[in-house]
Write a protein that holds these residues in place. Structure first.
Motif, PDB file in Angstrom:
ATOM      1  N   ALA A   1       0.826  -1.197   0.000  1.00 41.89           N
ATOM      2  CA  ALA A   1       0.000   0.000   0.000  1.00 41.89           C
ATOM      3  C   ALA A   1       0.870   1.260   0.000  1.00 41.89           C
ATOM      4  O   ALA A   1       2.034   1.214   0.379  1.00 41.89           O
ATOM      5  CB  ALA A   1      -0.913  -0.007   1.219  1.00 41.89           C
ATOM      6  N   PRO A   2       0.310   2.375  -0.424  1.00 43.24           N
ATOM      7  CA  PRO A   2       1.028   3.650  -0.369  1.00 43.24           C
ATOM      8  C   PRO A   2       1.429   3.998   1.060  1.00 43.24           C
ATOM      9  O   PRO A   2       0.755   3.606   2.013  1.00 43.24           O
ATOM     10  CB  PRO A   2       0.004   4.656  -0.900  1.00 43.24           C
TER      11      PRO A   2
ATOM     12  N   SER B   1       7.708  20.255   1.349  1.00 41.76           N
ATOM     13  CA  SER B   1       6.892  20.136   2.548  1.00 41.76           C
ATOM     14  C   SER B   1       7.056  18.781   3.205  1.00 41.76           C
ATOM     15  O   SER B   1       7.535  17.815   2.610  1.00 41.76           O
ATOM     16  CB  SER B   1       5.426  20.340   2.181  1.00 41.76           C
ATOM     17  N   GLU B   2       6.617  18.712   4.449  1.00 40.44           N
ATOM     18  CA  GLU B   2       6.663  17.471   5.211  1.00 40.44           C
ATOM     19  C   GLU B   2       5.516  16.547   4.812  1.00 40.44           C
ATOM     20  O   GLU B   2       5.534  15.355   5.094  1.00 40.44           O
ATOM     21  CB  GLU B   2       6.555  17.821   6.709  1.00 40.44           C
ATOM     22  N   GLN B   3       4.538  17.130   4.148  1.00 38.21           N
ATOM     23  CA  GLN B   3       3.347  16.376   3.767  1.00 38.21           C
ATOM     24  C   GLN B   3       3.621  15.644   2.455  1.00 38.21           C
ATOM     25  O   GLN B   3       3.853  16.276   1.420  1.00 38.21           O
ATOM     26  CB  GLN B   3       2.193  17.369   3.572  1.00 38.21           C
ATOM     27  N   GLY B   4       3.622  14.336   2.513  1.00 39.51           N
ATOM     28  CA  GLY B   4       3.930  13.606   1.286  1.00 39.51           C
ATOM     29  C   GLY B   4       3.449  12.175   1.337  1.00 39.51           C
ATOM     30  O   GLY B   4       2.971  11.693   2.370  1.00 39.51           O
ATOM     31  N   LEU B   5       3.617  11.508   0.211  1.00 38.98           N
ATOM     32  CA  LEU B   5       3.075  10.167   0.025  1.00 38.98           C
ATOM     33  C   LEU B   5       3.939   9.457  -1.004  1.00 38.98           C
ATOM     34  O   LEU B   5       4.341  10.044  -1.991  1.00 38.98           O
ATOM     35  CB  LEU B   5       1.645  10.294  -0.501  1.00 38.98           C
ATOM     36  N   THR B   6       4.238   8.188  -0.753  1.00 39.74           N
ATOM     37  CA  THR B   6       4.988   7.403  -1.728  1.00 39.74           C
ATOM     38  C   THR B   6       4.195   6.158  -2.099  1.00 39.74           C
ATOM     39  O   THR B   6       3.816   5.388  -1.216  1.00 39.74           O
ATOM     40  CB  THR B   6       6.363   6.993  -1.166  1.00 39.74           C
TER      41      THR B   6
END
Lengths: 233, 233
Positions: free
Chosen positions: A78-79, A104-109
């Motif tokens: 999952a991401p 930014s600190e906001q992220g997704l991989t």
DNA sequence: CGGACCCTACGGGATTCCCCGTATAGCAGT
DNA sequence: ACTGCTATACGGGGAATCCCGTAGGGTCCG
């Protein structure tokens, strides 16, 4: 692990770098990055639309080898939301450096795997609050997933990369023998099973190791399994 | 390859079968099906919301072993639209049988891979024209991708959990050493790296082999990788 | 407090593997 | 026809692994 910059490679019919830009635009994101890992060649290749200085610094400090977002996502299905990593000191180190460059600190991989052990990691960032991020994320997750698949598929399909990441092709005999070795047989056993000399077994094993770039037989077995060439037993 | 029906297994906190129903409802689909392939155990497991008669017939005729949608998707990164398969005689055979049970020719299979060679295949169908299907597809592709990841993640989590319960756990030292061995180091190398005697390394290796029920070190490495205890490198 | 593991370390002896060669024969591509 | 790859086979010598032990100190748990 070496790093290959794909940003200047010609791709058939499209420009993947500009695809990143269009994903960002469509989903109200700041930055996007694609990293592909080849577990055998021990290489990471990729392209980003981060600021050039950050990209340079990231690679020069070898962040790609310890970035927890990449590490975790490369083992996940999952991401991975970077919020889960905030407790880790390595992530904090990298994030502090990144924030100097406006990331930014906001992220997704999002991880995507191909059939040969290849992994694509598609990361996006957006500077916003936790609440906004949560809303945005659920809205665009499907699109990001699709974009990640599209990116990885294109990269893997591309001929120019296939040459760089040429996957070893073991002969049928080499695979057969490696499979028996992985089943716990000795070289002598395998020779008896296949009715060939144990010396010949060793020759095939040697050439198999060499094709897999493995120093030892255990490593060759591990890699072959990782590539899906043989199965544990 | 044996077939395992997961539809009656308890999953932590949710019912995957009803998840299929909700995906169908949300995206205006007729049917949905999940099939997971375990390359190690050589098994296919799955659950569907197809009519029972079709499910029974599909398995009893062994369609899961020659269904071109599954075969193609299991080697692909991107989703496979069944339209691409219309020329294949095997697909025509299966579709003729399926249409007796009210299943449409319009369908899509989304592959998802996990880190251990495991593959999940999420298929959906909808009875409509080619044009409608094209429109619907582009609208719901992201959601299907997300649903596929969610399904496979859940199945693998519980599956590997089961395996961890059934298999003895190696000590941290044993895993550490096995990981170095899988990385191509000799026992002497590992001893130097960990600053312990090579004989001690051999002791840990021996006990690791024994816990994994492996006769040789290559087999132990293979099993440990298959169990997800270590990673190839 | 006494087992039950775990980590550490050492040794002898047997086995196995690995690296260096040589050699023939078949088969496919150019 | 030549070149390259694969499969087969053999051998010597050295390195590494494996199997059989022993043994002290550590932790954890009933």
């Amino acid at each position: 692990m070496s790093v290959i910059d794909l940003s200047n490679l010609p791709f058939p019919g499209n420009n993947l770098r500009s695809f990143l830009d269009s994903v960002c635009e469509e989903h109200e994101l700041d930055f996007a990055a694609y990293a592909g890992m080849d577990p055998i060649a021990q290489t990471i290749h990729g392209f980003v639309n981060y600021p050039d200085e950050w990209q340079t610094r990231y690679v020069s400090e070898g962040f790609q080898h310890r970035d927890p977002a990449l590490l975790l996502a490369s083992r996940s299905i999952a991401p991975v939301d970077w919020q889960r990593l905030r407790g880790e000191s390595t992530f904090q180190d990298i994030f502090r450096a990144a924030s100097d460059h406006g990331i930014s600190e906001q992220g997704l991989t999002v991880p995507v795997r191909g059939p040969y052990g290849d992994v694509g990691l598609f990361s996006v960032t957006r500077n916003c609050s936790d609440r906004e991020w949560g809303l945005l994320k659920s809205k665009i997750l499907g699109g990001l997933q699709t974009a990640a698949v599209h990116l990885h598929d294109n990269v893997i399909q591309s001929h120019s990369l296939n040459r760089k990441l040429n996957h070893p092709s073991l002969s049928a005999r080499e695979l057969e023998i490696l499979q028996w070795i992985a089943a716990g047989k000795s070289q002598q056993d395998v020779g008896d099973i296949l009715s060939i000399s144990n010396r010949t077994v060793e020759v095939h094993l040697r050439s198999g190791r060499s094709k897999l770039g493995a120093l030892t037989t255990p490593q060759a077995v591990g890699r072959a399994i990782g590539l899906g060439l043989i199965h544990p037993s």
